[in-house]
Enzyme design. Structure first.
Site: not given
Length: 409
Positions: A100, A102-105, A235, A238
């Site tokens: 959550g 912001g890695k994937s974003y 990516d 977490g």
């Protein structure tokens, strides 16, 4: 040799953090990122810790003049890495941080204008560069793989029929690779977009590889040479600890495997950073635990090997995530000390012939300065022809006659 480029990016508050009225504990100034300990006395030295990185991206409030958009991040990191790949280097960009953060974003983004992440932007730019190539001697081919590492197993996301555990092998020259991993030829960005959409239906955590090959006629050697570069876009899962997730049963086991990968990654980063700070004599005895996890084994060349590498550490701004955010910043701080030894991946025979011809040309120039001309005869044999320089007497005579000729004119 070049160090791993490290960037830190802070995202806006999410709904959970807003509902809990969290406070922002991250401050950024230039390339410096500072984190404030919400439990520490403001007057103590433990109240705030600062870290310097190649880039610090303030993406917390869009209305802020210092706001860093998706395009800004790509311009700084993606464009440079793509250019390295066209020069023949292997490149890698990987995102790290808690779930959550912001890695994937940052890596994938959203399918809206201005919201695309590094992966779609670098794929679009790749084909734009190929289209804009004006040299008729250069031809390009691009292949794509899409895989995930889940519970220490590698899955091929572009081949749904292959649901087995793909093996990681070691090539003596190219390093670790995934045996039987699909490599699909693509002709446009839309091809990659469609493949990613297909792969996303089966993914949990994703890594994308693009192999870009360019071949051209080398004017010096008159041989067709080939450069191959691998673009790895990763990516990561977490990084939070089990006690902070509340996971149980199967989820706890999955988390343990993820933590094994990330813990090993931390050990590898720490070991490489330690080696970089040591003298050359003591480096031979150090052991890097690459093989302790599939992730680090596959990332071996990207961490201290033949690659130009960038790490993007994604962090939360909220005070409730202080421990995880500080851990991520420490990871990133160690990673920037890693030194990679990237080389251009080109045809070895053509490179050797070109270097030898360049050396011969230099030697011919040196002989020419000594009055010896070198050229090839009709039968291919080398002919040396020594030309006597003008005598000192002749030079002096020409010098004396010059003013007489001038006066008579």
């Amino acid at each position: 040799m070049s160090s791993v480029k490290v960037a830190v990016r802070v995202r806006p508050f999410n709904n959970r953090e807003r509902s809990r009225e969290c406070k922002c504990i991250i401050q950024m100034s230039g390339n410096t990122t500072a984190i404030t300990n919400p439990k520490a006395d403001p007057n103590t030295k433990d109240a705030q810790k600062s870290f310097n990185f190649d880039y610090s991206y303030w993406s917390h409030e869009e209305a802020d003049p210092a706001f860093s958009s998706q395009i800004v991040v790509y311009k700084d990191i993606g464009e440079e890495m793509l250019q390295h790949s066209f020069d023949g280097y292997n490149v890698c960009i990987f995102a790290y941080g808690q779930t959550g953060a912001g890695k994937s974003y940052t890596m994938m983004g959203k399918q809206e204008d201005g919201q695309e992440g590094i992966i779609p932007q670098i794929c679009k730019d790749l084909f734009n560069k190929i289209r804009n190539n004006s040299s008729p001697d250069i031809k390009y081919s691009v292949e794509v793989s899409y895989m995930e590492i889940y519970c220490e197993r590698v899955r091929d996301l572009l081949n749904p029929k292959n649901k087995g555990n793909l093996r990681v092998r070691e090539h003596p020259l190219l390093g670790p690779y995934v045996e039987d991993l699909s490599k699909l030829a693509v002709m446009s960005y839309q091809d990659i977009h469609d493949l990613i959409d297909e792969g996303n239906k089966a993914r949990t955590v994703a890594a994308t590889n693009m192999n870009e090959t360019s071949s051209r006629l080398d004017e010096t050697t008159q041989l067709c040479t080939e450069k191959v570069s691998k673009i790895s876009l990763v990516d990561l899962a977490g990084s939070e600890r089990a006690d902070s997730t509340g996971a149980k049963g199967t989820r706890l086991k999955e988390g343990a495997n993820i933590n094994k990968s990330l813990t090993t990654l931390g050990k590898v980063i720490s070991a490489l950073a330690e080696i970089a700070s040591k003298s050359k004599k003591s480096k031979k005895a150090d052991f890097i635990p690459y093989r302790d996890s599939v992730l680090t084994w596959l990332l071996r060349e990207n961490l201290g090997g033949n690659s130009k590498t960038a790490m993007i550490a994604a962090i939360s701004p909220a005070d409730i995530n202080y421990d995880e955010t500080l851990s991520t910043l420490r990871y990133a701080d160690r990673a920037k000390q890693i030194v990679c030894k990237a080389i251009v991946n080109e045809d070895a025979n053509a490179k050797l012939i070109r270097e030898l011809k360049e050396e011969i040309q230099k030697l011919r120039e040196l002989l020419k300065q000594e009055g010896i001309e070198v050229h090839e005869g009709p039968d291919g044999k080398v002919i040396y022809e020594k030309k006597e320089p003008p005598s000192k007497y002749l030079l002096e005579k020409q010098w004396l006659l010059a003013p007489i000729t001038y006066i008579s004119a």
